[in-house]
Design an enzyme around this catalytic site. Structure first.
Site, PDB file in Angstrom:
ATOM      1  N   TYR A 164     -28.115 105.349  56.364  1.00 52.97           N
ATOM      2  CA  TYR A 164     -27.493 106.655  56.090  1.00 52.97           C
ATOM      3  C   TYR A 164     -26.808 106.637  54.717  1.00 52.97           C
ATOM      4  CZ  TYR A 164     -24.479 110.761  56.836  1.00 52.97           C
ATOM      5  OH  TYR A 164     -23.836 111.967  56.714  1.00 52.97           O
ATOM      6  N   LYS A 168     -27.905 109.082  51.615  1.00 54.08           N
ATOM      7  CA  LYS A 168     -26.955 110.036  51.037  1.00 54.08           C
ATOM      8  C   LYS A 168     -26.677 109.699  49.560  1.00 54.08           C
ATOM      9  CE  LYS A 168     -26.025 112.936  54.392  1.00 54.08           C
ATOM     10  NZ  LYS A 168     -26.617 114.303  54.313  1.00 54.08           N
TER      11      LYS A 168
HETATM   12  N1  LIG Z   1     -19.934 116.098  60.043  1.00 60.29           N
HETATM   13  C1  LIG Z   1     -19.607 115.198  59.117  1.00 60.29           C
HETATM   14  O1  LIG Z   1     -18.588 114.516  59.210  1.00 60.29           O
HETATM   15  C2  LIG Z   1     -20.474 115.014  57.903  1.00 60.29           C
HETATM   16  C3  LIG Z   1     -19.935 114.359  56.784  1.00 60.29           C
HETATM   17  C4  LIG Z   1     -20.730 114.171  55.657  1.00 60.29           C
HETATM   18  C5  LIG Z   1     -22.028 114.646  55.637  1.00 60.29           C
HETATM   19  N2  LIG Z   1     -22.522 115.276  56.746  1.00 60.29           N
HETATM   20  C6  LIG Z   1     -23.896 115.774  56.669  1.00 60.29           C
HETATM   21  O2  LIG Z   1     -23.895 117.173  56.854  1.00 60.29           O
HETATM   22  C7  LIG Z   1     -25.114 117.574  57.459  1.00 60.29           C
HETATM   23  C8  LIG Z   1     -24.830 118.395  58.705  1.00 60.29           C
HETATM   24  O3  LIG Z   1     -24.098 117.602  59.609  1.00 60.29           O
HETATM   25  P1  LIG Z   1     -23.307 118.243  60.858  1.00 60.29           P
HETATM   26  O4  LIG Z   1     -22.211 117.313  61.145  1.00 60.29           O
HETATM   27  O5  LIG Z   1     -23.062 119.672  60.612  1.00 60.29           O
HETATM   28  O6  LIG Z   1     -24.426 118.043  62.007  1.00 60.29           O
HETATM   29  P2  LIG Z   1     -24.911 118.959  63.229  1.00 60.29           P
HETATM   30  O7  LIG Z   1     -25.683 118.030  64.114  1.00 60.29           O
HETATM   31  O8  LIG Z   1     -23.769 119.687  63.836  1.00 60.29           O
HETATM   32  O9  LIG Z   1     -25.925 119.987  62.556  1.00 60.29           O
HETATM   33  C9  LIG Z   1     -27.123 119.516  61.997  1.00 60.29           C
HETATM   34  C10 LIG Z   1     -28.227 120.552  62.190  1.00 60.29           C
HETATM   35  O10 LIG Z   1     -29.378 120.055  61.504  1.00 60.29           O
HETATM   36  C11 LIG Z   1     -30.512 120.247  62.333  1.00 60.29           C
HETATM   37  N3  LIG Z   1     -31.530 119.268  61.993  1.00 60.29           N
HETATM   38  C12 LIG Z   1     -31.457 117.905  62.123  1.00 60.29           C
HETATM   39  N4  LIG Z   1     -32.607 117.342  61.730  1.00 60.29           N
HETATM   40  C13 LIG Z   1     -33.417 118.365  61.332  1.00 60.29           C
HETATM   41  C14 LIG Z   1     -34.735 118.426  60.817  1.00 60.29           C
HETATM   42  N5  LIG Z   1     -35.474 117.325  60.688  1.00 60.29           N
HETATM   43  N6  LIG Z   1     -35.252 119.629  60.505  1.00 60.29           N
HETATM   44  C15 LIG Z   1     -34.535 120.757  60.668  1.00 60.29           C
HETATM   45  N7  LIG Z   1     -33.289 120.773  61.168  1.00 60.29           N
HETATM   46  C16 LIG Z   1     -32.741 119.581  61.494  1.00 60.29           C
HETATM   47  C17 LIG Z   1     -29.991 120.074  63.755  1.00 60.29           C
HETATM   48  O11 LIG Z   1     -30.861 120.691  64.691  1.00 60.29           O
HETATM   49  C18 LIG Z   1     -28.624 120.729  63.666  1.00 60.29           C
HETATM   50  O12 LIG Z   1     -28.704 122.110  63.981  1.00 60.29           O
HETATM   51  C19 LIG Z   1     -25.912 116.296  57.710  1.00 60.29           C
HETATM   52  O13 LIG Z   1     -26.796 116.090  56.623  1.00 60.29           O
HETATM   53  C20 LIG Z   1     -24.826 115.230  57.736  1.00 60.29           C
HETATM   54  O14 LIG Z   1     -25.349 113.970  57.396  1.00 60.29           O
HETATM   55  C21 LIG Z   1     -21.784 115.480  57.861  1.00 60.29           C
END
Ligand SMILES: NC(=O)c1ccc[n+]([C@@H]2O[C@H](COP(=O)([O-])OP(=O)(O)OC[C@H]3O[C@@H](n4cnc5c(N)ncnc54)[C@H](O)[C@@H]3O)[C@@H](O)[C@H]2O)c1
Length: 263
Positions: A164, A168
């Site tokens: 991951y 990123k």
């Molecule tokens: N939540 C955190 O703390 C955090 C911090 C830094 C980065 N991120 C990044 O932010 C992004 C969103 O994370 P989140 O926490 O909102 O997650 P989440 O699981 O709540 O939402 C992610 C969404 O992406 C969709 N998804 C996943 N794989 C997919 C694919 N192959 N094709 C289409 N849709 C897909 C899922 O169905 C879901 O609706 C991610 O890239 C995550 O790595 C999250």
């Protein structure tokens, strides 16, 4: 517990069109809602169609315009098709939010070929396929904005999530390279690097077992602001990066982490 983000300020973006990957949940859902509130028509793209449909319905019930499309961002044909459907339904895409993705915690020596591939594929290939699909239109119109979600983990390194962290970090190079390549075409390309944000994805994927309140409390102790972030606080920065308020900002990685790292 969380500060409210998602202000109702006028970003001056009415009539534009956006494509938001992962729009059915978490950070991307908040981005889609903020875009809808700002008068931008939103293609809500997610591999889980019912989630995308419910976010699109919510945007429309707030008076906005949205179209839900099912897409797995790891499949370039599906991405091209989803972009074409959104452009047919809503108009040419001005803004792309690359958010779809997930995290998995696995000790390094237990990362299988498949797990490595899945993580790299969803983040790097997803952003690549989506950006490549929307850019020809943006270039021909001489206007566009792309914002991609990187992560604090790429900045400080995350044990048990090396795949991951690598994916990123790759998105940071992707953002800077693409930003330079299309800067002369009126297109700005930026990224955000969030710390821990309270989303369904964080709750289900990034923590294992234990009491959720205690886990969040423990995580908050190493954050100078003393709390995790809310998805709306990420969406606010997306809106800034899409808006003319950031007209001289490109190729940047904006940290949004309550002060956990300060670069
Ligand atoms: N939540 C955190 O703390 C955090 C911090 C830094 C980065 N991120 C990044 O932010 C992004 C969103 O994370 P989140 O926490 O909102 O997650 P989440 O699981 O709540 O939402 C992610 C969404 O992406 C969709 N998804 C996943 N794989 C997919 C694919 N192959 N094709 C289409 N849709 C897909 C899922 O169905 C879901 O609706 C991610 O890239 C995550 O790595 C999250």
């Amino acid at each position: 517990m969380f500060a409210a983000g998602g202000g109702t300020m006028d970003w001056g973006l009415q009539g534009k069109v956006a494509f938001v990957t992962g729009g059915g949940s978490g950070i991307a859902r908040a981005v889609a809602m903020a875009l809808g509130e700002a008068g931008i028509a939103v293609g809500v793209a997610d591999m889980r169609l019912p989630s995308a449909e419910s976010v699109a319905a919510e945007i429309e019930s707030n008076g906005g315009k949205a179209l839900a499309v099912e897409v797995n961002v790891t499949n370039s044909d599906q991405v091209n098709d989803a972009v074409a459907r959104v452009e047919a339904g809503l108009g040419p895409i001005d803004y792309l939010a690359n958010v779809a993705g997930f995290a998995k915690f696995v000790p390094f020596l237990e990362i299988t070929d498949e797990a490595w591939h899945d993580l790299i594929h969803v983040h790097l290939n997803g952003a690549f396929f989506s950006s490549r699909a929307v850019l020809p239109g943006m270039i021909s119109r001489g206007f566009g904005g792309i914002v991609t979600v990187s992560s604090l983990h790429a900045q400080i390194g995350q044990p048990r999530a090396v795949h991951y962290s690598a994916a990123k970090a790759g998105l940071m190079g992707f953002t800077r390279g693409l930003a330079k390549e299309v800067a002369g075409n009126g297109i700005r390309v930026n990224a955000v690097a969030p710390g821990p944000i309270d989303t369904p994805g964080w709750r289900s994927g990034m923590v294992t077992g234990g009491n959720m309140e205690e886990i969040m409390e423990g995580r908050s102790q190493v954050i100078p602001m003393g709390r995790m972030g809310a998805p709306e606080e990420i969406a606010d920065v997306f809106m800034y990066l899409f808006s003319p308020s950031s007209s001289y900002v490109t190729g940047q990685i904006i940290s949004i982490n309550g002060g956990e790292v300060m670069y």
